[in-house]
Design a protein around this motif. Structure first.
Motif, PDB file in Angstrom:
ATOM      1  N   ASP A 113     -62.826 -16.505  14.640  1.00 26.49           N
ATOM      2  CA  ASP A 113     -63.537 -17.744  14.919  1.00 26.49           C
ATOM      3  C   ASP A 113     -64.220 -18.306  13.687  1.00 26.49           C
ATOM      4  N   PHE A 114     -64.545 -17.419  12.767  1.00 26.53           N
ATOM      5  CA  PHE A 114     -65.316 -17.819  11.596  1.00 26.53           C
ATOM      6  C   PHE A 114     -64.587 -18.892  10.798  1.00 26.53           C
TER       7      PHE A 114
ATOM      8  N   ASP B 182     -65.287 -22.274  12.232  1.00 26.19           N
ATOM      9  CA  ASP B 182     -66.720 -22.531  12.100  1.00 26.19           C
ATOM     10  C   ASP B 182     -67.067 -22.932  10.671  1.00 26.19           C
ATOM     11  N   SER B 183     -66.492 -22.219   9.716  1.00 23.84           N
ATOM     12  CA  SER B 183     -66.826 -22.486   8.316  1.00 23.84           C
ATOM     13  C   SER B 183     -66.082 -23.701   7.787  1.00 23.84           C
TER      14      SER B 183
ATOM     15  N   CYS C 226     -65.849 -26.692   8.924  1.00 26.02           N
ATOM     16  CA  CYS C 226     -66.644 -27.923   8.959  1.00 26.02           C
ATOM     17  C   CYS C 226     -67.596 -27.982   7.765  1.00 26.02           C
ATOM     18  N   ASP C 227     -68.246 -26.869   7.487  1.00 26.51           N
ATOM     19  CA  ASP C 227     -69.157 -26.826   6.339  1.00 26.51           C
ATOM     20  C   ASP C 227     -68.396 -27.056   5.044  1.00 26.51           C
TER      21      ASP C 227
ATOM     22  N   TRP D 278     -60.664 -24.382  22.439  1.00 24.22           N
ATOM     23  CA  TRP D 278     -61.795 -23.922  21.628  1.00 24.22           C
ATOM     24  C   TRP D 278     -61.600 -24.344  20.163  1.00 24.22           C
ATOM     25  N   ASP D 279     -60.389 -24.117  19.649  1.00 23.76           N
ATOM     26  CA  ASP D 279     -60.086 -24.519  18.266  1.00 23.76           C
ATOM     27  C   ASP D 279     -60.204 -26.035  18.116  1.00 23.76           C
TER      28      ASP D 279
ATOM     29  N   ARG E 119     -63.569 -27.448  17.617  1.00 27.63           N
ATOM     30  CA  ARG E 119     -64.056 -27.234  16.253  1.00 27.63           C
ATOM     31  C   ARG E 119     -63.420 -28.221  15.279  1.00 27.63           C
TER      32      ARG E 119
ATOM     33  N   ARG F   7     -65.113 -31.423  15.649  1.00 27.18           N
ATOM     34  CA  ARG F   7     -66.403 -31.451  14.957  1.00 27.18           C
ATOM     35  C   ARG F   7     -66.213 -31.845  13.492  1.00 27.18           C
TER      36      ARG F   7
END
Lengths: 134, 138
Positions: free
Chosen positions: B42-43, B46-47, B49-50, B77-78, B81, B84
């Motif tokens: 998942d990381f 999540d990362s 976007c940053d 779920w993906d 993200r 986002r």
């Protein structure tokens, strides 16, 4: 008669990735087409993520079986988590009890042939589907 | 994370070997290009976007192209993200093009009922660059 069978404990994201990889390999080996493999793996991913998100752990089993219609995937994901109070509502678009968009279960239903969901509060949830090779 | 335009631009985070993020960026004709890889966990998303927002801020690119050629699976779920990333890019004044979505992945995204508004799509990276030139401009 099952052609092959895989059963695996789901406790983490890594377990999910391993299970999905095995599923893809199994379906490729039996000659499922790309679209059907994608539908199967995506549906499986949704169900296994639900286990991880809501129950913490569970197990998955998938077989390729044959009947008069030919080979088909039979996929079952089970957990002993909190259960779903209203499975019918959980199947409705835009329902979620965890703050996500809750698109998973209706989407799974659209992608596969036979989707069933059974759940008891405090006992757990079993979600299963079949998908016949096209 | 590495941003390259003839080898320019490094994210300070890339000095951390335990970071685990290997998001690679290229800049072609002022377009920021991100090649999406199959997730290890998942990381990654999540990362992403940053990493993307950092690279957009640093590069000043007005177009973000995410190349999904290598992705065999995008579940709900993906997609949330990825959504986002697209929304953050939009708030930064950047238009997003997703390129190279595989047929099975595209069909699954539609079946899942995901919101596919707010970004453009292209058959492949080459088409995405052409689309950026003709429809979005410099």
């Amino acid at each position: 008669m099952p052609i092959t069978r895989k059963r695996q404990i789901i406790k983490s994201e890594t377990d999910i990735i391993v299970a999905l990889s095995k599923l893809r390999t199994m379906l490729e080996g039996v000659g499922f087409g790309e679209l059907q493999i994608s539908s199967s793996v995506t549906a499986a991913s949704e169900l296994l993520r639900n286990i991880e998100k809501y129950a913490g752990s569970g197990w998955v089993q998938f077989d390729v079986m044959t009947d008069s219609r030919g080979p088909y995937l039979e996929f079952t994901a089970t957990d002993h988590g909190p259960g779903i109070a209203d499975p019918e509502q959980a199947m409705a678009d835009h329902f979620s009890s965890s703050g996500t968009l809750g698109l998973g279960l209706p989407g799974v239903k659209r992608m596969v042939d036979d989707f069933t969901l059974s759940s008891d509060i405090g006992v757990g949830t079993t979600a299963s589907f079949k998908l016949w090779k096209g | 994370m590495t941003v390259r335009e003839s080898g320019v631009m490094q994210d300070p985070k890339s000095n951390n070997p335990s970071d685990g993020t290997e998001t690679a960026f290229n800049i072609i004709d002022g377009r920021l290009i991100v090649t999406l890889h199959p997730k290890d966990d998942d990381f990654y998303f999540d990362s992403l976007c940053d990493d993307v927002s950092f690279a957009l801020g640093k590069s000043g690119c007005g177009v973000l192209i995410m190349d999904a050629t290598h992705l065999e699976l995008i579940d709900d779920w993906d997609f949330q993200r990825l959504r986002r990333v697209i929304d953050v890019a939009a708030l930064m004044g950047t238009k997003t093009i997703i390129a190279g979505v595989r047929p099975g992945v595209a069909a699954s995204i539609v079946e899942l009922g995901c919101d596919i508004g707010g970004f453009s799509t292209a058959l492949n990276l080459k088409s995405a660059l052409r689309f950026a030139d003709t429809e979005i401009g410099p």
